[in-house]
Motif scaffolding. Structure first.
Motif, short mmCIF file in Angstrom:
data_model
loop_
_atom_site.label_atom_id
_atom_site.label_comp_id
_atom_site.label_asym_id
_atom_site.label_seq_id
_atom_site.Cartn_x
_atom_site.Cartn_y
_atom_site.Cartn_z
N SER A 4 -44.61 -25.32 -33.68
CA SER A 4 -44.94 -26.18 -32.54
C SER A 4 -45.52 -25.30 -31.45
O SER A 4 -45.24 -24.11 -31.35
N TRP A 5 -46.36 -25.92 -30.59
CA TRP A 5 -46.98 -25.20 -29.48
C TRP A 5 -46.23 -25.53 -28.19
O TRP A 5 -45.87 -26.69 -27.94
N TRP A 6 -46.03 -24.52 -27.35
CA TRP A 6 -45.23 -24.65 -26.15
C TRP A 6 -46.03 -24.20 -24.93
O TRP A 6 -46.66 -23.14 -24.95
N GLN A 7 -45.97 -24.99 -23.86
CA GLN A 7 -46.62 -24.60 -22.60
C GLN A 7 -45.69 -23.69 -21.83
O GLN A 7 -44.59 -24.09 -21.43
N GLN A 8 -46.13 -22.46 -21.61
CA GLN A 8 -45.26 -21.46 -20.98
C GLN A 8 -44.82 -21.86 -19.58
O GLN A 8 -43.64 -21.72 -19.22
N ALA A 9 -45.73 -22.36 -18.75
CA ALA A 9 -45.41 -22.64 -17.35
C ALA A 9 -44.32 -23.68 -17.19
O ALA A 9 -43.54 -23.64 -16.23
N ILE A 10 -44.25 -24.64 -18.11
CA ILE A 10 -43.26 -25.71 -17.98
C ILE A 10 -42.15 -25.61 -19.02
O ILE A 10 -41.18 -26.39 -18.98
N GLY A 11 -42.27 -24.68 -19.98
CA GLY A 11 -41.23 -24.49 -20.98
C GLY A 11 -41.02 -25.69 -21.87
O GLY A 11 -39.89 -25.99 -22.26
N GLU A 12 -42.11 -26.37 -22.22
CA GLU A 12 -42.00 -27.60 -23.00
C GLU A 12 -42.97 -27.58 -24.17
O GLU A 12 -44.10 -27.10 -24.04
N THR A 47 -34.41 -22.76 -18.77
CA THR A 47 -34.89 -21.60 -18.02
C THR A 47 -33.71 -20.85 -17.43
O THR A 47 -32.81 -21.45 -16.84
N LEU A 48 -33.72 -19.53 -17.58
CA LEU A 48 -32.65 -18.69 -17.05
C LEU A 48 -33.08 -18.04 -15.74
O LEU A 48 -34.26 -17.71 -15.58
N PRO A 49 -32.15 -17.83 -14.81
CA PRO A 49 -32.52 -17.15 -13.56
C PRO A 49 -32.96 -15.71 -13.81
O PRO A 49 -32.20 -14.90 -14.35
N ALA A 70 -53.55 -18.00 -4.69
CA ALA A 70 -52.46 -17.63 -3.79
C ALA A 70 -51.14 -17.80 -4.55
O ALA A 70 -50.96 -18.73 -5.34
N ARG A 71 -50.21 -16.90 -4.32
CA ARG A 71 -48.91 -16.99 -4.98
C ARG A 71 -48.03 -18.02 -4.28
O ARG A 71 -47.97 -18.07 -3.05
N VAL A 72 -47.35 -18.83 -5.09
CA VAL A 72 -46.37 -19.77 -4.57
C VAL A 72 -45.08 -19.58 -5.34
O VAL A 72 -45.08 -19.15 -6.50
N VAL A 73 -43.97 -19.89 -4.71
CA VAL A 73 -42.67 -19.78 -5.36
C VAL A 73 -42.24 -21.18 -5.75
O VAL A 73 -41.98 -22.03 -4.90
N ARG A 74 -42.16 -21.42 -7.06
CA ARG A 74 -41.82 -22.76 -7.56
C ARG A 74 -40.34 -22.83 -7.91
O ARG A 74 -39.83 -22.00 -8.66
N VAL A 75 -39.69 -23.84 -7.37
CA VAL A 75 -38.32 -24.16 -7.75
C VAL A 75 -38.33 -25.64 -8.12
O VAL A 75 -38.52 -26.50 -7.26
N GLY A 76 -38.15 -25.93 -9.39
CA GLY A 76 -38.28 -27.31 -9.84
C GLY A 76 -39.70 -27.80 -9.63
O GLY A 76 -40.65 -27.16 -10.08
N ASP A 77 -39.85 -28.91 -8.91
CA ASP A 77 -41.19 -29.45 -8.66
C ASP A 77 -41.64 -29.20 -7.22
O ASP A 77 -42.50 -29.89 -6.69
#
Length: 319
Positions: free
Chosen positions: A153-161, A174-176, A234-241
């Motif tokens: 199966s193929w998985w999208q890295q950014a969303i882990g799905e 996802t682990l901290p 630009a870098r952004v810090v994503r937590v959830g959505d």
């Protein structure tokens, strides 16, 4: 350079954006099951399947036995309760993108997508099965598509799905973990471990994407750019959505919002700036915790990628 390569690659991809062109390379992938709306979304990044070789069962050395890393070089840090802290240098992940590791019986995948600056650590267990991940050579929204060797199966890295195949719709836990400088890691974890240099012929320590994070547009991306006049890279810090611009956090040093505490310190080099990773400009380190001080799973990614995968996401602009 990026623009010319993008044009030629896009032409080639549009001519072959169909499972019929992929089945010979992916005979065990179930292309009848997918969450992808159009196959045109999936592009070849250039290398074929496993052309970027993921690493399995890496070796580690003690912190003070490591003398190859520059203090400002970024590493992905994993500090699990009761376990010896581990650092995974970006100088290796730049060329391998995935490390399949095992921490005292916990199977993990440490991943890094250079084109999105996305560094995420996943639990490799799914429905009682341990998966082993490789690099497909495919991209979607300029983000790495991983594959598991067990079901292909193929998985999208950014969303882990999983987005294609029998496991479509399945999400990885996802682990901290976080990116910080090697100097920060070794100062805090004098008894820690760092991944040893792989026994492969790569120019470790060099950045093949010189000045990429100063570009106006991402490589192999034709989607909508971020809102609010935020630069695409630009870098952004994503937590959830939700996403906080790195510049906002750096300006004030610490932000407390919605039960999340984000703190910034200087000293980490950009891996995607200068030819030598450790010489990159200072982008700083962000730690993300809850109000009790516990580390939270998050990602420091480019703004275009956040907008692509979370088009209705919450931009924390502080206005």
């Amino acid at each position: 350079m990026f623009r010319l390569a993008f044009i030629f690659t896009l032409i080639a991809n549009l001519a072959s954006a169909s499972p019929e062109f992929w089945r010979h390379e992916w005979p065990n992938t179930n292309f009848d099951v997918t969450s992808v709306e159009s196959w045109v979304e999936i592009l070849s990044g250039g290398p074929p399947r496993d052309g970027i070789p993921a690493l399995d069962d890496p070796s580690f050395v003690d912190v003070f036995d490591e003398d190859r890393l520059m203090d400002r070089e970024p590493v992905i840090t994993l500090e699990l309760q009761g376990e010896t802290p581990r650092a995974y240098p970006i100088r290796y992940l730049m060329w391998h993108e995935i490390v399949n590791d095992d921490v005292r019986g916990l199977p993990i995948a440490v991943t890094f997508c250079p084109l999105c600056n996305s560094g995420i650590t996943f639990d490799r267990r799914v429905n009682g099965q341990v998966l082993t991940f490789g690099v497909s050579g495919k991209l979607r929204n300029s983000d790495m598509i991983m594959f598991d060797r067990e079901t292909e199966s193929w998985w999208q890295q950014a969303i882990g799905e999983a987005i294609v195949g029998d496991l479509t719709g399945t999400e990885l836990q996802t682990l901290p973990s976080w990116m910080e400088s090697w100097g920060e890691f070794k100062e805090r974890n004098r008894d820690g471990l760092v991944m040893d240099e792989p026994n492969q012929r790569r120019n470790y320590g060099a950045n093949p994407y010189v000045q990429y994070d100063s570009s106006h547009r991402p490589f192999l991306f034709s989607g909508e750019l971020p809102p609010h006049d935020i630069p695409a890279l630009a870098r952004v810090v994503r937590v959830g959505d939700a996403a906080w611009p790195m510049t906002r956090i750096a300006q004030v040093g610490e932000i407390k919002e919605g039960g999340v505490v984000l703190s910034w310190t200087a000293g980490q080099a950009s891996a995607l700036d200068s030819q030598t990773i450790g010489d990159g400009r200072d982008v700083g380190t962000v730690r993300v915790r809850d109000t009790a001080g516990n580390d939270l799973a998050h990602d420091v990614m480019f703004a275009f990628a956040f907008h692509a995968f979370w088009p209705d996401g919450d931009w924390k602009l502080g206005e």
